[in-house]
Design a protein around this motif. Sequence first.
Motif, PDB file in Angstrom:
ATOM      1  N   THR A   1     -25.120  25.958  20.803  1.00 50.14           N
ATOM      2  CA  THR A   1     -23.668  26.148  20.899  1.00 50.14           C
ATOM      3  C   THR A   1     -23.011  25.559  19.651  1.00 50.14           C
ATOM      4  N   LYS A   2     -21.746  25.885  19.457  1.00 49.21           N
ATOM      5  CA  LYS A   2     -21.004  25.346  18.318  1.00 49.21           C
ATOM      6  C   LYS A   2     -20.970  23.817  18.372  1.00 49.21           C
ATOM      7  N   GLU A   3     -20.769  23.277  19.560  1.00 45.94           N
ATOM      8  CA  GLU A   3     -20.699  21.815  19.719  1.00 45.94           C
ATOM      9  C   GLU A   3     -22.024  21.161  19.339  1.00 45.94           C
ATOM     10  N   ASP A   4     -23.149  21.743  19.811  1.00 44.43           N
ATOM     11  CA  ASP A   4     -24.460  21.188  19.469  1.00 44.43           C
ATOM     12  C   ASP A   4     -24.778  21.392  17.992  1.00 44.43           C
TER      13      ASP A   4
ATOM     14  N   GLU B   1     -22.499  21.313  15.538  1.00 41.76           N
ATOM     15  CA  GLU B   1     -21.719  20.306  14.814  1.00 41.76           C
ATOM     16  C   GLU B   1     -22.295  18.906  14.971  1.00 41.76           C
ATOM     17  N   SER B   2     -22.858  18.590  16.141  1.00 38.76           N
ATOM     18  CA  SER B   2     -23.407  17.251  16.381  1.00 38.76           C
ATOM     19  C   SER B   2     -24.913  17.177  16.132  1.00 38.76           C
TER      20      SER B   2
ATOM     21  N   ASN C   1     -27.277  18.365  17.949  1.00 37.15           N
ATOM     22  CA  ASN C   1     -27.934  18.042  19.218  1.00 37.15           C
ATOM     23  C   ASN C   1     -29.025  19.069  19.498  1.00 37.15           C
TER      24      ASN C   1
END
Length: 184
Positions: free
Chosen positions: A77-80, A82-83, A85
């Motif tokens: 995902t975009k969140e993972d 960026e981090s 993860n």
Amino acid sequence: MGIIVPVLTLVFLLLATVSHAASKPREILVGGSVGSWKVPDCPNNTLNHWAESNRFKVGDILVWKYDVKVDSVLQVTKEDYESCNTAKPLKQYNDRETKFELEKSGAYFFISGAPGNCAKGEKVTIVVLSERKPGGDNNYPKVSPVSPPATTPAPAAAHNAATGLNVGSGLTFLTAVAIGLAMA
């Protein structure tokens, strides 16, 4: 009259070739060369720089070639992304030559599965262009029409009549040319 059949045959073959070339999926090597899926050598030479200089379409196939002993590919995902993860990837690949078909328009996010590689820049965002629908809405925002000015200037000469032609309008144009040649 004897020229009609050869001209129309030529028009048909031309359009069939254009149509086939436009529909054939492309295989695109991520990074542009074998071994590109790695931690970048310098911060100015990232996979995102490569991705931004390419146009991706629905149906294209991304290909990663890498050493499975030291790396893998994760769709996240975009969140993972960026981090960085790696705990919950949407898809995980560890097969030396990963192939991924771009099935819809929008952004796709990929990171390395090797510990620490994503944080060092081994990741890429792929943005797929939306498909144009012939004669369709294309999901563009609706705009209210604007009233024309009181006096409308004469239209400028159409010096670039080919602007905006697609295969459908090309067919109309080529058919007109074929008929004109046949009647000559």
